[in-house]
Design an enzyme around this catalytic site. Structure first.
Site, PDB file in Angstrom:
ATOM      1  N   ASP A 125       0.840  -1.196   0.000  1.00  0.00           N
ATOM      2  CA  ASP A 125       0.000   0.000   0.000  1.00  0.00           C
ATOM      3  C   ASP A 125       0.876   1.248   0.000  1.00  0.00           C
ATOM      4  O   ASP A 125       1.401   1.664   1.034  1.00  0.00           O
ATOM      5  CB  ASP A 125      -0.916  -0.010   1.235  1.00  0.00           C
ATOM      6  CG  ASP A 125      -1.841   1.202   1.271  1.00  0.00           C
ATOM      7  OD1 ASP A 125      -2.015   1.847   0.210  1.00  0.00           O
ATOM      8  OD2 ASP A 125      -2.387   1.494   2.344  1.00  0.00           O
ATOM      9  N   CYS A 155     -10.312   9.016  -8.776  1.00  0.00           N
ATOM     10  CA  CYS A 155     -11.682   9.385  -8.400  1.00  0.00           C
ATOM     11  C   CYS A 155     -12.011  10.751  -8.985  1.00  0.00           C
ATOM     12  O   CYS A 155     -11.118  11.512  -9.389  1.00  0.00           O
ATOM     13  CB  CYS A 155     -11.874   9.377  -6.885  1.00  0.00           C
ATOM     14  SG  CYS A 155     -10.852  10.527  -5.973  1.00  0.00           S
ATOM     15  N   ILE A 164     -10.880  13.934   1.154  1.00  0.00           N
ATOM     16  CA  ILE A 164     -10.029  14.872   1.897  1.00  0.00           C
ATOM     17  C   ILE A 164     -10.695  15.239   3.227  1.00  0.00           C
ATOM     18  O   ILE A 164     -10.058  15.228   4.287  1.00  0.00           O
ATOM     19  CB  ILE A 164      -9.740  16.135   1.064  1.00  0.00           C
ATOM     20  CG1 ILE A 164      -8.833  15.790  -0.128  1.00  0.00           C
ATOM     21  CG2 ILE A 164      -9.089  17.220   1.934  1.00  0.00           C
ATOM     22  CD1 ILE A 164      -8.606  16.943  -1.089  1.00  0.00           C
ATOM     23  N   TYR A 191       2.535  15.750  -5.852  1.00  0.00           N
ATOM     24  CA  TYR A 191       2.664  14.439  -6.481  1.00  0.00           C
ATOM     25  C   TYR A 191       1.945  14.328  -7.823  1.00  0.00           C
ATOM     26  O   TYR A 191       2.277  13.447  -8.620  1.00  0.00           O
ATOM     27  CB  TYR A 191       2.155  13.351  -5.538  1.00  0.00           C
ATOM     28  CG  TYR A 191       3.049  13.125  -4.346  1.00  0.00           C
ATOM     29  CD1 TYR A 191       4.380  12.759  -4.522  1.00  0.00           C
ATOM     30  CD2 TYR A 191       2.564  13.292  -3.048  1.00  0.00           C
ATOM     31  CE1 TYR A 191       5.213  12.553  -3.425  1.00  0.00           C
ATOM     32  CE2 TYR A 191       3.385  13.090  -1.952  1.00  0.00           C
ATOM     33  CZ  TYR A 191       4.700  12.717  -2.146  1.00  0.00           C
ATOM     34  OH  TYR A 191       5.519  12.513  -1.063  1.00  0.00           O
ATOM     35  N   ARG A 250     -28.999 -12.622  17.246  1.00  0.00           N
ATOM     36  CA  ARG A 250     -29.666 -13.910  17.076  1.00  0.00           C
ATOM     37  C   ARG A 250     -31.152 -13.706  17.343  1.00  0.00           C
ATOM     38  O   ARG A 250     -31.566 -12.698  17.942  1.00  0.00           O
ATOM     39  CB  ARG A 250     -29.104 -14.934  18.056  1.00  0.00           C
ATOM     40  CG  ARG A 250     -27.706 -15.419  17.710  1.00  0.00           C
ATOM     41  CD  ARG A 250     -27.160 -16.342  18.782  1.00  0.00           C
ATOM     42  NE  ARG A 250     -27.896 -17.602  18.861  1.00  0.00           N
ATOM     43  CZ  ARG A 250     -27.652 -18.540  19.767  1.00  0.00           C
ATOM     44  NH1 ARG A 250     -26.707 -18.352  20.681  1.00  0.00           N
ATOM     45  NH2 ARG A 250     -28.355 -19.659  19.773  1.00  0.00           N
ATOM     46  N   HIS A 251     -31.956 -14.640  16.918  1.00  0.00           N
ATOM     47  CA  HIS A 251     -33.374 -14.624  17.244  1.00  0.00           C
ATOM     48  C   HIS A 251     -33.544 -14.704  18.757  1.00  0.00           C
ATOM     49  O   HIS A 251     -32.610 -15.070  19.493  1.00  0.00           O
ATOM     50  CB  HIS A 251     -34.052 -15.832  16.588  1.00  0.00           C
ATOM     51  CG  HIS A 251     -33.361 -17.117  16.924  1.00  0.00           C
ATOM     52  ND1 HIS A 251     -33.546 -17.791  18.122  1.00  0.00           N
ATOM     53  CD2 HIS A 251     -32.451 -17.847  16.227  1.00  0.00           C
ATOM     54  CE1 HIS A 251     -32.801 -18.874  18.152  1.00  0.00           C
ATOM     55  NE2 HIS A 251     -32.112 -18.935  17.003  1.00  0.00           N
ATOM     56  N   ARG A 305     -38.482 -18.225  13.897  1.00  0.00           N
ATOM     57  CA  ARG A 305     -37.978 -17.565  15.097  1.00  0.00           C
ATOM     58  C   ARG A 305     -37.283 -16.236  14.802  1.00  0.00           C
ATOM     59  O   ARG A 305     -37.285 -15.348  15.654  1.00  0.00           O
ATOM     60  CB  ARG A 305     -37.065 -18.504  15.879  1.00  0.00           C
ATOM     61  CG  ARG A 305     -35.896 -19.126  15.125  1.00  0.00           C
ATOM     62  CD  ARG A 305     -35.309 -20.255  15.960  1.00  0.00           C
ATOM     63  NE  ARG A 305     -34.112 -20.884  15.396  1.00  0.00           N
ATOM     64  CZ  ARG A 305     -34.129 -21.879  14.532  1.00  0.00           C
ATOM     65  NH1 ARG A 305     -35.281 -22.341  14.083  1.00  0.00           N
ATOM     66  NH2 ARG A 305     -32.988 -22.434  14.114  1.00  0.00           N
ATOM     67  N   GLU A 325     -30.131 -21.107   9.321  1.00  0.00           N
ATOM     68  CA  GLU A 325     -29.157 -21.753  10.184  1.00  0.00           C
ATOM     69  C   GLU A 325     -28.452 -22.899   9.455  1.00  0.00           C
ATOM     70  O   GLU A 325     -28.971 -23.443   8.462  1.00  0.00           O
ATOM     71  CB  GLU A 325     -29.846 -22.273  11.456  1.00  0.00           C
ATOM     72  CG  GLU A 325     -28.953 -22.990  12.453  1.00  0.00           C
ATOM     73  CD  GLU A 325     -27.781 -22.161  12.985  1.00  0.00           C
ATOM     74  OE1 GLU A 325     -26.963 -21.698  12.161  1.00  0.00           O
ATOM     75  OE2 GLU A 325     -27.677 -22.010  14.223  1.00  0.00           O
ATOM     76  N   ALA A 348     -17.826 -37.132  17.824  1.00  0.00           N
ATOM     77  CA  ALA A 348     -16.386 -36.981  18.079  1.00  0.00           C
ATOM     78  C   ALA A 348     -15.686 -36.330  16.895  1.00  0.00           C
ATOM     79  O   ALA A 348     -14.817 -35.466  17.073  1.00  0.00           O
ATOM     80  CB  ALA A 348     -15.761 -38.348  18.372  1.00  0.00           C
ATOM     81  N   ARG A 350     -16.863 -34.252  14.782  1.00  0.00           N
ATOM     82  CA  ARG A 350     -17.168 -32.820  14.748  1.00  0.00           C
ATOM     83  C   ARG A 350     -16.356 -32.055  15.791  1.00  0.00           C
ATOM     84  O   ARG A 350     -15.888 -30.939  15.538  1.00  0.00           O
ATOM     85  CB  ARG A 350     -18.666 -32.579  14.975  1.00  0.00           C
ATOM     86  CG  ARG A 350     -19.080 -31.119  14.723  1.00  0.00           C
ATOM     87  CD  ARG A 350     -20.582 -30.976  14.581  1.00  0.00           C
ATOM     88  NE  ARG A 350     -20.916 -29.673  14.026  1.00  0.00           N
ATOM     89  CZ  ARG A 350     -21.307 -28.630  14.750  1.00  0.00           C
ATOM     90  NH1 ARG A 350     -21.423 -28.740  16.070  1.00  0.00           N
ATOM     91  NH2 ARG A 350     -21.582 -27.479  14.174  1.00  0.00           N
ATOM     92  N   ALA A 392     -24.611 -20.113  14.193  1.00  0.00           N
ATOM     93  CA  ALA A 392     -23.536 -20.478  13.267  1.00  0.00           C
ATOM     94  C   ALA A 392     -23.383 -19.445  12.155  1.00  0.00           C
ATOM     95  O   ALA A 392     -22.266 -19.084  11.766  1.00  0.00           O
ATOM     96  CB  ALA A 392     -23.793 -21.860  12.672  1.00  0.00           C
ATOM     97  N   TYR A 427     -10.256   1.845   8.271  1.00  0.00           N
ATOM     98  CA  TYR A 427     -10.419   0.569   7.561  1.00  0.00           C
ATOM     99  C   TYR A 427     -10.609  -0.591   8.537  1.00  0.00           C
ATOM    100  O   TYR A 427     -10.608  -1.748   8.142  1.00  0.00           O
ATOM    101  CB  TYR A 427      -9.236   0.290   6.629  1.00  0.00           C
ATOM    102  CG  TYR A 427      -7.870   0.567   7.193  1.00  0.00           C
ATOM    103  CD1 TYR A 427      -7.327  -0.246   8.186  1.00  0.00           C
ATOM    104  CD2 TYR A 427      -7.112   1.633   6.723  1.00  0.00           C
ATOM    105  CE1 TYR A 427      -6.082   0.005   8.693  1.00  0.00           C
ATOM    106  CE2 TYR A 427      -5.850   1.896   7.235  1.00  0.00           C
ATOM    107  CZ  TYR A 427      -5.341   1.076   8.213  1.00  0.00           C
ATOM    108  OH  TYR A 427      -4.092   1.324   8.723  1.00  0.00           O
TER     109      TYR A 427
END
Length: 481
Positions: A125, A155, A164, A191, A250-251, A305, A325, A348, A350, A392, A427
């Site tokens: 950058d 731009c 600016i 510049y 969440r609901h 829900r 979900e 297990a 998972r 999730a 940012y």
């Protein structure tokens, strides 16, 4: 329901059967990058990467250097960090290297070390106003056999004026004794005379006419190919809005939450209904204060829900399938205790790798992360949006704003009856957690220490949150502090 075939034989847990591959989709996608350079989005051991002097980068294996080009106050840094955030969220290892005007030999050495550590995208950058300054990076990439991409920003006058003003406001908070507006305008004048626009002969190029107005924002590309450059092109196609505020929840507590059941399409519990009323009061509904925030858009899942949770909040709304979900497949509607009893090996597996594990006939968090990408991209071109979804799903979305690594996504805590407010700051993004203090169960489950397929049921259920039909020896958590 017909019985589902499964196995408790620990020897079979290590066989790469088709069904196991289905449960762990694209397992190599998010493997440890320190094992070597990446093959597209897959890792390849260092020993497998063979290059000859002067050879072209292999499209599947070489890391990528992105050179940012443009005069001051063109939105370069905002876009550079947007690119890095999106790539990291998708499982790549990207970093923004800030340079004064152009990359120095020291910066290029730093990038080389960054790639040796197994990372694969470096975004430089700076301004890189002259062809000579850009050629230095291009020659470096050619010598090291790295891919290279130029992104040039410009731009119109109105956007420049707004940029600016916004930059002056940001730096004024850091030091009020400097005339930042004069300094920026002097820098631009200095510049502008040095600037040599990029040309097609310099290599792969994306040019951006940057604006928050979709009618003026435009993107062109030349010679851009490959998965990561194409992903970068897609993330830059929409305007980068500087000031954004989002509301996530969440609901309200559902009847299934009370019983400890996952998935399904249950309605709100009495306490969930109370939360929906409290949330409405915070966001412009009945009983709200005159100056309270009012969402311009309301997005929910298609499940009852979430729709019930926002029923008293005014504003245009849409029920989106992508916010549904995670699909638990054969485990839909079961409690963790029932999953352990019926499918102990699945339970297990998972726990061993919750991010990549896919429920049989269902989804994984990796699937979900790809599903909600469209939601995140739509959010970024709006502001003042309320999203009411599920645990999730919101974990995957919040991972974008928090900068969470993919493997940690399934363990982000998104409690019930809590409003999350996300605000952009330069940012970066700041996340404010606002508990609305309506009693509810706690659905958060940490990973147990014992994840073996031969563990006892007691070990498997050690971290399962309490619920109403759990043994009386468990104490149910009823408040969110």
């Amino acid at each position: 329901m017909a019985p589902i075939a499964t196995t408790n034989d620990p020897k079979q847990a290590h066989q790469a059967s088709p069904s196991e591959n289905n449960r762990f989709p694209d397992a190599r996608y998010y493997s440890n990058h320190k094992s070597g350079l990446t093959e597209g989005s897959r890792n390849v051991p260092n020993a497998a990467v063979k290059t000859e002097p002067g050879s072209k980068p292999c499209p599947l294996r070489a890391p990528l250097v992105v050179t940012i080009v443009g005069l001051p106050c063109r939105g370069k840094s905002l876009a550079a960090h947007k690119i890095a955030r999106h790539l990291n969220w998708q499982g790549e290892n990207a970093k923004v290297f800030n340079v004064e005007g152009e990359a120095t030999p020291e910066n290029l050495v730093e990038i080389s070390l960054f790639f040796k550590e197994g990372n694969n995208v470096a975004i430089v950058d700076g301004m890189h106003l002259t062809r000579r300054s850009r050629q230095q990076v291009i020659s470096f990439c050619s010598e090291k056999v790295f891919h290279h991409l130029l992104i040039e920003f410009s731009c119109n006058e109105q956007s420049l004026k707004e940029n600016i003003e916004d930059t002056v406001c940001f730096y004024h908070k850091l030091d009020q004794n400097i005339d930042w507006e004069r300094r920026l305008k002097d820098s631009i004048a200095l510049y502008t005379s040095q600037f040599e626009p990029c040309s097609a002969v310099e290599g792969s190029l994306i040019t951006i006419n940057n604006s928050e107005d979709p009618q003026h924002h435009s993107v062109t590309a030349r010679g851009v190919h490959g998965a990561i450059p194409t992903s970068i092109l897609g993330s830059l196609a929409s305007p980068v809005i500087r000031h954004r505020t989002f509301y996530f929840s969440r609901h309200g507590e559902s009847e299934y939450n009370v019983l400890g059941r996952i998935g399904g399409d249950a309605e709100l519990s009495p306490r969930g209904i109370k939360y929906s009323e409290r949330l409405a009061k915070c966001l412009g509904g009945p009983g709200s204060a005159q100056d309270c925030p009012k969402p311009k858009l309301i997005w929910t899942s298609e499940l009852r829900r979430t729709i019930q949770t926002v029923q008293n909040i005014p504003g245009p709304r849409a029920a989106l399938k992508d916010l549904n979900e995670i699909n638990a497949g054969i485990c839909e509607g079961l409690t963790y205790e029932e999953i352990q009893e019926r499918f102990p090996q699945e339970f297990a597996w998972r726990d061993q790798d919750k991010f990549k594990y896919r429920y049989p006939h269902g989804e994984s968090y990796l699937d979900l992360l790809q599903r909600v990408d469209s939601v995140v991209q739509a959010l970024l071109i709006n502001t003042d949006v309320l999203v009411v979804s599920h645990q999730a799903v919101l974990r995957c979305i919040m991972a974008y704003f928090k900068g969470t690594k993919p493997d940690d996504v399934p363990y982000i805590n998104v409690p019930l009856h809590t409003l999350l407010i996300v605000r952009s700051y330069g940012y970066e993004f700041e996340v404010e957690t606002v508990p609305l203090k309506v009693e509810c169960v706690d659905t958060y489950r940490i990973q147990p220490k014992n994840c073996s397929t031969t563990r006892t049921a007691a070990d498997a259920l050690t971290t399962v949150p309490a619920h109403f039909d759990a043994p009386l020896t468990q104490q149910m958590s009823t408040t969110i502090s």
